[in-house]
Design a protein around this motif. Structure first.
Motif, mmCIF file in Angstrom:
data_model
loop_
_atom_site.group_PDB
_atom_site.id
_atom_site.type_symbol
_atom_site.label_atom_id
_atom_site.label_comp_id
_atom_site.label_asym_id
_atom_site.label_seq_id
_atom_site.Cartn_x
_atom_site.Cartn_y
_atom_site.Cartn_z
ATOM 1 N N SER A 11 50.096 75.825 -17.630
ATOM 2 C CA SER A 11 49.367 74.906 -16.753
ATOM 3 C C SER A 11 49.407 73.507 -17.362
ATOM 4 C CB SER A 11 47.920 75.377 -16.620
ATOM 5 O OG SER A 11 47.161 74.462 -15.882
ATOM 6 N N ASP A 12 49.106 72.510 -16.549
ATOM 7 C CA ASP A 12 49.060 71.138 -17.050
ATOM 8 C C ASP A 12 47.810 70.864 -17.878
ATOM 9 O OD1 ASP A 12 51.450 70.584 -15.811
ATOM 10 O OD2 ASP A 12 50.509 69.761 -14.006
ATOM 11 N N THR A 13 46.734 71.574 -17.587
ATOM 12 C CA THR A 13 45.466 71.356 -18.286
ATOM 13 C C THR A 13 44.961 72.672 -18.876
ATOM 14 O OG1 THR A 13 44.201 71.747 -16.266
ATOM 15 C CG2 THR A 13 44.816 69.461 -16.745
ATOM 16 N N ARG A 72 42.112 75.318 -19.169
ATOM 17 C CA ARG A 72 40.914 75.824 -18.513
ATOM 18 C C ARG A 72 40.954 77.343 -18.594
ATOM 19 N NH1 ARG A 72 44.575 75.061 -14.510
ATOM 20 N NH2 ARG A 72 44.486 76.349 -12.669
ATOM 21 N N ASP A 91 50.685 73.642 -26.143
ATOM 22 C CA ASP A 91 49.373 73.839 -26.784
ATOM 23 C C ASP A 91 49.228 75.269 -27.288
ATOM 24 O OD1 ASP A 91 48.626 71.235 -26.364
ATOM 25 O OD2 ASP A 91 47.274 71.660 -24.694
ATOM 26 N N ALA A 107 46.916 76.856 -19.867
ATOM 27 C CA ALA A 107 47.158 75.814 -20.858
ATOM 28 C C ALA A 107 48.639 75.471 -20.899
ATOM 29 C CB ALA A 107 46.708 76.294 -22.236
#
Length: 155
Positions: free
Chosen positions: A7-9, A11, A27, A23
């Motif tokens: 994912s881009d962010t 959560r 990361d 994530a």
């Protein structure tokens, strides 16, 4: 079940017994602080939710089996204890006990149920523990050996 999703962010979501961590793969691969902290917090929420579903039933089963009475059972993340028993016979368990083998979980439960009869760690208390959990000395040693690994998940 833990499922990591690119994912881009960062959560998290707990759904139907699966903990989803969204994530960026970079990361995840680099174990960034943000990723590790978010994952640990989500794991704590998941463990706490599951403990509230599982532990009260297990306490009730063992209390009935061995003739103990108590007022209530609570589960929550605790920093320094596996469980406690108030003078009103209210039992509280650390949600992180779910990371332990069942025989150790049962020992912790029996330890706290024994406090409903003896609110101290006297000889009578340990005799009470031994009457329901004859191998409690071995289980205590195993618990102490596992404790650092479980504490590593504390946020």
């Amino acid at each position: 079940t833990l499922q990591i999703v690119d994912s881009d962010t960062i959560r998290t979501r707990l759904k139907a017994g699966t903990l989803y961590v969204y994530a960026p793969l970079q990361d995840v691969q680099n174990q960034t602080d943000a990723y590790v902290i978010a994952t640990k917090k989500a794991m704590k929420r998941a463990l706490n939710k599951q403990a509230k579903e599982i532990i009260p039933d297990r306490v009730d089963f063992l209390a009935r089996q061995f003739g103990y009475s108590y007022k209530s059972v609570h589960c929550k993340p605790l920093r320094s204890r596996w469980g406690s028993c108030s003078n009103k016979k209210e039992l509280t368990f650390n949600c992180y006990i779910l990371m332990l083998p069942w025989e150790i979980i049962d020992y912790i439960i029996m330890h706290e149920l024994s406090h409903t009869k003896h609110m101290n760690h006297s000889t009578q208390f340990w005799d009470e523990v031994a009457s329901t959990t004859p191998d409690y000395i071995l289980l205590r040693k195993q618990l102490k050996a596992l404790q650092p690994g479980v504490h590593a998940f504390y946020v």
